[in-house]
Design an enzyme around this catalytic site. Structure first.
Site, short mmCIF file in Angstrom:
data_model
loop_
_atom_site.label_atom_id
_atom_site.label_comp_id
_atom_site.label_asym_id
_atom_site.label_seq_id
_atom_site.Cartn_x
_atom_site.Cartn_y
_atom_site.Cartn_z
N ARG A 150 13.58 5.12 10.75
CA ARG A 150 14.42 5.83 9.08
C ARG A 150 13.09 5.65 8.48
O ARG A 150 13.69 5.49 7.38
CB ARG A 150 15.62 5.11 8.78
CG ARG A 150 16.55 4.30 10.18
CD ARG A 150 17.78 3.93 9.82
NE ARG A 150 16.94 2.69 9.86
CZ ARG A 150 18.20 1.88 8.71
NH1 ARG A 150 19.47 2.71 8.16
NH2 ARG A 150 17.61 1.17 8.53
N GLY B 151 1.11 -1.12 0.03
CA GLY B 151 0.10 -0.14 -0.24
C GLY B 151 0.57 0.84 -0.06
O GLY B 151 2.19 0.90 -0.03
N ASP B 152 0.18 2.52 0.78
CA ASP B 152 0.88 3.44 0.47
C ASP B 152 0.59 4.93 1.40
O ASP B 152 -0.64 4.62 1.72
CB ASP B 152 0.24 4.56 -0.95
CG ASP B 152 1.44 5.48 -1.43
OD1 ASP B 152 1.26 5.69 -0.17
OD2 ASP B 152 0.59 6.71 -2.15
N HIS C 181 12.52 10.63 8.12
CA HIS C 181 13.74 12.16 7.77
C HIS C 181 13.81 11.47 6.43
O HIS C 181 14.50 12.38 6.00
CB HIS C 181 15.27 11.17 8.05
CG HIS C 181 15.61 9.67 7.77
ND1 HIS C 181 17.51 9.74 7.22
CD2 HIS C 181 15.23 9.02 6.93
CE1 HIS C 181 16.94 8.86 7.08
NE2 HIS C 181 16.08 8.03 6.50
#
Length: 387
Positions: free
Chosen positions: A291, A274-275, A294
């Site tokens: 992470r 998915g997004d 960032h």
């Protein structure tokens, strides 16, 4: 305790720059302390030693210092070439003469000897008294079976090339990567399968270091479901479920990443494509963003974090792993956040942030930061709660 001398021994751990040691003693008449204490560290920490013993530190003149800075990229390129040629694997656990190393990698003997001499300087190999070379602990990190070798390839290929357009990034505010390749780096990797695999393996290098520490630093109660948002091939989440048998997890990432990750299934880890700019899987008790933030600007981070908040109930835990800018404190000369902030400018379009900036982002999306825990390689874990 009071300073009681110290020094540098170049013969101990020579492959990592020797070993520095500082000594302390208990104040006179104080029976509550041990009489003497020593602290050692790999490398030659001249400034620390000088400050400890009260001596002026010997610094290179400005001309020498400038030339050293200009030569800095030579070391990075040497690491990349060493990996591309397979030198750490060619030497293996042996000690070889330069000619034998050259034979194994198919290179010129004289050139290889000179290259090995430079690799001593950057700590990948050490030379024995008989002239043979062996790999150091650092050099062994670059063998083919270690993801740090993939990280080196990534930083020596696409990321290295992108930095050639850093001037354009500064002038326009757009990434150097997009100037060089015509697309942003996540879109580039989505259409370059081999580079995408290298990128995923490269991300494992630091993820493996973080995974163990995260698993031990945070409780993961039984019957908990953890969603790793942008979790790549699942290295981080697999470690958590392996060490906490009652925990199940979901790795959530883009379709091409999930397709590759599902080639190595795990019974208690599911994969969902998915997004995260649209939505994230709902109903879990813990969410991970390791992470991820960032890589994006503040507006995009707001979208990601608001989607996380919509997916969870009040009291749900959000774990954020990032480097924190320290404001350039001279007490932290090895701070990785500042150089990685420039890497974000060059490659991803995101940025590193300090603790206050992350707290503001999280609070604006409905999360409260409860704790910050130090992690390996200058990373930090921000433990937040949905409010």
């Amino acid at each position: 305790m009071e300073p009681d001398g110290g020094g540098h021994n170049p013969h101990e751990d020579p492959g990592t720059g020797g070993r520095s040691v500082v000594y302390f003693k208990a104040p006179a008449g104080d029976k509550g302390y041990r009489p003497r204490f020593e602290l050692t560290a790999r490398g030659h920490h001249a400034e620390v030693l000088a400050a400890h013993v009260g001596e002026p530190v010997s610094m290179p003149d400005e001309h020498t210092a400038l030339l050293s800075l200009l030569a800095g990229h030579w070391s990075a390129r040497a690491l990349h070439v060493a990996v591309e040629l397979g030198i750490p694997d060619a030497i293996g656990d042996e000690a070889l003469e330069p000619g034998e190393v050259a034979h194994r990698i198919g290179c010129d003997a004289r050139a290889t000897a000179r290259f090995l001499r430079f690799l001593v300087r950057v700590g990948l190999v050490r030379q024995r008294a008989n002239g043979c070379y062996e790999t150091t602990e650092r050099g062994r990190l670059l063998r083919a079976d270690n993801p740090f070798s993939d990280l080196t390839r990534l930083y020596g290929n696409e990321f290295y090339d992108a930095w050639n357009d850093l001037t354009a990034a500064l002038r326009t505010g757009r990434t150097a990567f997009s100037h060089h390749y015509g697309v942003e780096h996540f879109d580039y990797f989505a259409t370059a399968p081999e580079s995408s695999r290298t990128f995923d393996r490269a991300m494992q290098a630091v993820t493996r270091l973080v995974a163990k520490e995260l698993s031990h630093s945070c409780p993961f109660p039984a019957e908990t479901t953890v969603v790793d948002i942008g979790g790549g091939n699942g290295t981080l989440l697999r470690t958590i479920v392996d060490e906490h048998p009652g925990v199940a997890g979901v790795v959530f990432d883009r379709a091409h990443v999930i397709e590759a990750a599902m080639a190595d299934p795990d019974g208690r880890v599911r994969f969902a494509a998915g997004d995260f700019f649209e939505e994230v899987p709902a109903g879990a008790q813990t969410y991970l963003l390791s992470r991820v933030l960032h890589d994006w600007d503040d507006e995009d981070c707001d979208r990601i974090l608001h989607n996380c908040r919509r997916a969870c109930d009040a009291g749900t835990r959000l774990l954020v792993v990032e480097r924190l800018l320290s404001g350039g404190s001279p007490s932290r000369p090895a701070d990785l956040a500042e150089p990685w902030d420039l890497q974000m400018l060059a490659v991803t379009g995101g940025r590193e942030r300090d603790r206050t900036e992350y707290e503001k982002l999280l609070h604006g999306s409905g999360f409260r930061v409860d704790q910050v825990i130090a992690m390996p390689v200058d990373l930090n874990l921000l433990v937040a709660t949905a409010i």
